[in-house]
Every structure is written in structure tokens, then in C-alpha cells.
Design a protein around this motif. Sequence first.
Motif, PDB file in Angstrom:
ATOM      1  N   LEU A  55      -5.703   7.110 -31.015  1.00 29.26           N
ATOM      2  CA  LEU A  55      -7.058   7.317 -31.525  1.00 29.26           C
ATOM      3  C   LEU A  55      -8.086   7.115 -30.409  1.00 29.26           C
ATOM      4  N   LEU A  56      -7.901   6.084 -29.589  1.00 28.62           N
ATOM      5  CA  LEU A  56      -8.837   5.816 -28.500  1.00 28.62           C
ATOM      6  C   LEU A  56      -8.794   6.912 -27.437  1.00 28.62           C
ATOM      7  N   SER A  62     -13.639  13.073 -26.015  1.00 24.79           N
ATOM      8  CA  SER A  62     -14.812  13.756 -26.557  1.00 24.79           C
ATOM      9  C   SER A  62     -16.119  13.283 -25.932  1.00 24.79           C
ATOM     10  N   ALA A  63     -16.070  12.303 -25.041  1.00 23.77           N
ATOM     11  CA  ALA A  63     -17.294  11.748 -24.465  1.00 23.77           C
ATOM     12  C   ALA A  63     -17.436  12.141 -22.995  1.00 23.77           C
ATOM     13  N   VAL A  70     -16.361   4.466 -23.435  1.00 23.26           N
ATOM     14  CA  VAL A  70     -16.131   3.122 -23.965  1.00 23.26           C
ATOM     15  C   VAL A  70     -16.802   2.957 -25.323  1.00 23.26           C
ATOM     16  N   VAL A  71     -18.027   3.431 -25.444  1.00 22.69           N
ATOM     17  CA  VAL A  71     -18.754   3.314 -26.717  1.00 22.69           C
ATOM     18  C   VAL A  71     -18.069   4.134 -27.802  1.00 22.69           C
ATOM     19  N   GLU A  72     -17.631   5.339 -27.485  1.00 25.48           N
ATOM     20  CA  GLU A  72     -16.939   6.166 -28.481  1.00 25.48           C
ATOM     21  C   GLU A  72     -15.605   5.537 -28.888  1.00 25.48           C
ATOM     22  N   GLY A 121     -13.066   1.741 -15.809  1.00 25.62           N
ATOM     23  CA  GLY A 121     -12.927   2.072 -14.391  1.00 25.62           C
ATOM     24  C   GLY A 121     -13.605   3.389 -14.060  1.00 25.62           C
ATOM     25  N   GLU A 122     -13.455   4.359 -14.952  1.00 27.65           N
ATOM     26  CA  GLU A 122     -14.119   5.651 -14.757  1.00 27.65           C
ATOM     27  C   GLU A 122     -15.636   5.464 -14.744  1.00 27.65           C
TER      28      GLU A 122
END
Length: 186
Positions: A55-56, A62-63, A70-72, A121-122
Motif C-alpha cells: 500500500l505504501l 502517486s506523489a 512521505v505524506v501520502e 532519502g529521496e
Amino acid sequence: MAEDLFLRQGFDRTSLEQIATGSGYSVGSIYNFFAGKDAVYSAVLERHATSLGDLLRTAAESAGTGIDKVVEMARAAVLDLRGAPGRARLTATSMTTNDREPEENRGAFGAVLARYAEALGEGQRDGTVRGGNPRHLAQFVGGLVLAQAQVDPEITGAPDGIDLGDFLDIVRGALARPGSEARPAS
């Protein structure tokens, strides 16, 4: 069935006999697949961790920037916990226990933390995430998600809880590189 028992009764009050009865197998049959109750518990955690990791990964795809990923991912994790609120309790218990194979139980969520660390890291490379060890920051994000499960009005029913938008603003504010263009969550 085992997951339901662990959720309702906890690890200590759940027996292999109860798991066997609920699943339609004998205790001996369960031993054909698992070394014992600890192994059944670990398998339950691993199944959830694998699902959450997938899921993550999808949420991150999509971000755009690292902080957006990270927020998504945090959003996806909270929505997943909303669908099965007992999992947050099971997960938190498994990650804080010290009396039964804690490294194995925590290891079930190693892939989840690795996904967060990758996005962090990205974000450090693209300048949107603050400095620091991405693995440590990943543990921080995981802790925030578990904490949100304790105060999310959709999970707890508490009218004075922290809604998802505010939670995502907290995640972004805590992890965005100071001085970067940290857009608020929508």
C-alpha cells in the motif's frame, strides 16, 4: 481467525487450542505449519506488514517530491488503520514488547520502515526533507502513524481528536526541510 483472537484477547490470553478450534484444525495440524504460538503471531504481523508495504509503495508512486511521498504514505497508512483499527493496537504491542522475540516481531515491519526511509532519502536528495538518518526518521513517521490511530476521530470516535488533514500537516511540518516549500496537506 488467529488475528481476530490476538486482537480481542491479546497474545498472552490466546492459546493454540483456541486458534485451532477457530480455524477448524487440530493443534497438531497447526504444528505442521508453525513452530508454536509465537510463529503464528509473527505470521499475522508479517501478513499485515506485507499488505501495508504494498500500500505504501503504491501511495509513494502517486506523489512527486520526497516529502509528498512521505505524506501520502502516512495518509495511506492511517486510512488502512481506519479500515481495521485493531491492527494499530496489535502493531504497537508487537513493536514494544520485550518478552517474546521482539526483534522478530519488529522485523515484520522492517519493509514498511524501509519504504518510508526510501522516500525520506529521496526527499533529502531533492531538498524537501530535513537532514538525519532516513531509517531513524522512518521510525519517527511510523510512531506518528501509530499515535494518530489513538487520536483519529474516525478510529476512536472522539470528537476532539486530530483529523487526518491536521495529522498530515504535522507530518509535513516535522519532516520538511526547514525553509523548503512545504505545501500543506490537502
